[in-house]
Design an enzyme around this catalytic site. Structure first.
Site, mmCIF file in Angstrom:
data_model
loop_
_atom_site.group_PDB
_atom_site.id
_atom_site.type_symbol
_atom_site.label_atom_id
_atom_site.label_comp_id
_atom_site.label_asym_id
_atom_site.label_seq_id
_atom_site.Cartn_x
_atom_site.Cartn_y
_atom_site.Cartn_z
ATOM 1 C CD GLU A 267 -2.702 1.125 2.584
ATOM 2 O OE1 GLU A 267 -3.818 1.656 2.573
ATOM 3 O OE2 GLU A 267 -2.212 0.586 3.607
ATOM 4 C CE LYS A 328 -8.572 0.115 3.396
ATOM 5 N NZ LYS A 328 -7.576 0.857 4.202
ATOM 6 C CB CYS A 379 -4.423 -1.245 5.134
ATOM 7 S SG CYS A 379 -3.540 -0.584 6.586
#
Length: 531
Positions: A267, A328, A379
């Site tokens: 990321e 995401k 994440c």
């Protein structure tokens, strides 16, 4: 004893219980990384149950709140590293509020038979609630995530985080039952049940991988500085990953390292928008062409109106460039987007470091590649059951997690986050490739073992031969059913208790009053009775 002495005694007992609740919350915090004393996660729910047993609901509310506060303040202190203590304290207060109904529930269900079962159900119900609200919820601190080195872990392959949290809380409840139960046979039975439940996970293992093996590399390019300031040097971060990938290609060419089938960057590996910045695009393309296989790159892509951005995993191909992508689905509130921005700005001006909000995607992270189907989470998404499961259900044969933990420096956050990936490996029977910007990157086997890892704030490359798998664990197959069943148990227990109490109240109101003989004025009741 005087009234004041009684009051002091009662106040002293109340204070002792509140202090006990604080200590229980601290014990639970020590169950998580970096301490990893997993057995304390067993003791904490049972201790809280004893502290609120047969207490007033007001004291149960207070005990639950201070328990939650004592748990979350040390667990997530790293959230204040870059933005100051106020947001950290507010987060802890918000999460502690969920333990108010937990304390009430623990008190109420102990009036029922087999109450250890019900307190475990109440615990999971509260985890389910705070994992969804507000703003999509927070799953940090689930009992299950403290069990990656414990015998309970195997149960994750049967029912995911809800079942493991339930088993941990139930074991703690059984231990508490031993304390209050005077029947020796029942104590022995509860002890045996607690021991058996603790070891039950050892009897469960993920199904064997049923596919071929592929070689996957993850690149940890590192950042020039710790904390949020690395964002101001975005080009340096991208160039770090370009250079490390080119060195990997040189090692492959020399025969020192096996040629990977696919490469994963972390990321924030390209915070410079490669679709607008030609130099960034060319550098990434050169690195991909040099290694000769597709590379997962993470980029910030502005929305069409340029008002917001998308946290995007892009599969970048040799010669042809970027193609498939995943946006995401669960941006983190106050980290990637700012709810109630004007109010938040009154608390800290750090919100202006995030001038544009990240917007969420709506499709599962799945990439069909020549190296197999890769499921993707970005994440904190690895902490959310449904997001990871969707990637597996949609065909993910290996899981990849792109993350940036540099923001939180060398705090325990990184190890806590890695524990979630280890849990997901067991839950779904998949190898998990963790690609972290500045560490800890890792290769996690389907049994949760960390096969390789790169340390914090170092440049490194991990190359591993990993199995593909289409096999499904029970947890993958049943999805959210275990959670909803356990929540239904909690609600059913509390609802049944409330209904019983209501019926008893009505029965008392409906009972005829005791008949009293009339006695003439001025005559004693004794005299009246002789008349």
């Amino acid at each position: 004893m005087s009234v004041s002495a009684v009051g002091k005694a009662i106040g002293g007992r109340t204070l002792a219980r509140v202090i006990g609740a604080i200590l229980a919350g601290l014990l639970l915090a020590f169950a998580f990384q970096p301490f990893d004393l997993w057995f304390l996660a067993v003791l904490a729910p049972g201790l809280l149950a004893l502290l609120v047993r047969e207490q007033s609901l007001k004291l149960s509310m207070l005990s639950g709140f201070v328990f939650g506060l004592a748990f979350f303040l040390p667990l997530m202190w790293w959230t204040g590293l870059e933005v100051g203590p106020v947001p950290w304290i507010l987060l802890a207060l918000l999460q502690a509020a969920f333990f108010v109904p937990l304390g009430i529930g623990f008190t109420l269900v102990q009036r029922l038979p087999a109450w250890p079962l019900w307190i475990a159900a109440v615990w999971v119900a509260v985890e389910a609630l705070r994992g969804r609200v507000p703003w999509g919820g927070l799953t940090w601190g689930k009992l299950a995530f403290a069990q990656v080195d414990a015998p309970f872990l195997g149960l994750g392959a049967l029912g995911g985080t809800p079942l493991v949290s339930f088993a941990v809380a139930l074991t703690g409840g059984l231990l508490a039952w031993i304390v209050v139960n005077r029947n020796m046979r029942m104590r022995v039975a509860a002890g045996l049940a607690a021991g058996g439940l603790t070891m039950a996970g050892l009897l469960v293992s993920p199904p064997a991988a049923d596919g071929e093996t592929v070689t996957i590399a993850t690149v940890q390019g590192n950042v020039p500085v710790m904390g949020l300031d690395f964002n101001s040097r975005a080009r340096v971060v991208t160039n770090n990953h370009v250079e490390v990938t080119e060195r990997l290609a040189a090692d492959v060419a020399s025969g020192e390292v096996e040629q990977p089938d696919i490469v994963v960057w972390p990321e924030n590996s390209s915070d410079m928008n490669p679709y607008r910045d030609q130099q960034t695009y060319d550098n990434i393309q050169h690195a991909v062409d040099t290694i000769g296989v597709p590379v997962f790159v993470n980029v910030r892509v502005p929305t069409e109106d340029e008002q917001n951005v998308e946290n995007t995993a892009v599969l970048w191909h040799p010669e042809t460039g970027p193609a498939e992508s995943y946006i995401k689905r669960h941006p983190m509130p106050f980290g990637e987007y700012i709810p109630m921005r004007n109010i938040a700005r009154m608390i800290t001006d750090a919100v202006d470091r995030q001038p544009r909000d990240f917007v969420s995607g709506d499709e599962a992270g799945i990439f069909d590649t020549a190296a197999g189907s890769i499921g993707m989470a970005i994440c904190f998404e690895v902490g959310f059951d449904a997001i990871v499961r969707d990637a597996v259900v949609e065909g993910g044969q290996v899981l990849a997690v792109q993350t940036n933990n540099a923001t939180f420096r060398d705090s325990p956050m990184t190890e806590q986050h890695l524990a979630m990936s280890r849990f997901r490996a067991v839950e779904h029977g998949r190898t998990v490739i963790v690609s972290a910007l500045a560490g800890v990157s890792a290769v996690v086997a389907p049994d949760g073992e960390v096969l390789q890892r790169a340390e914090l704030f170092t440049q490194d490359v991990l190359v591993a031969e990993v199995p593909l798998s289409d096999a499904r664990t029970v947890a993958t197959a049943v999805g959210t059913w275990p959670e909803w069943i356990i929540v239904a148990l909690a609600l059913g227990a509390l609802g049944g208790l409330g209904l019983t109490t209501l019926r008893r109240g009505r029965a008392v109101d409906a009972a005829p009053a005791e008949k009293t003989d009339m006695v003439p004025a001025g005559m004693s009741s004794e005299a009246g009775s002789r008349m």
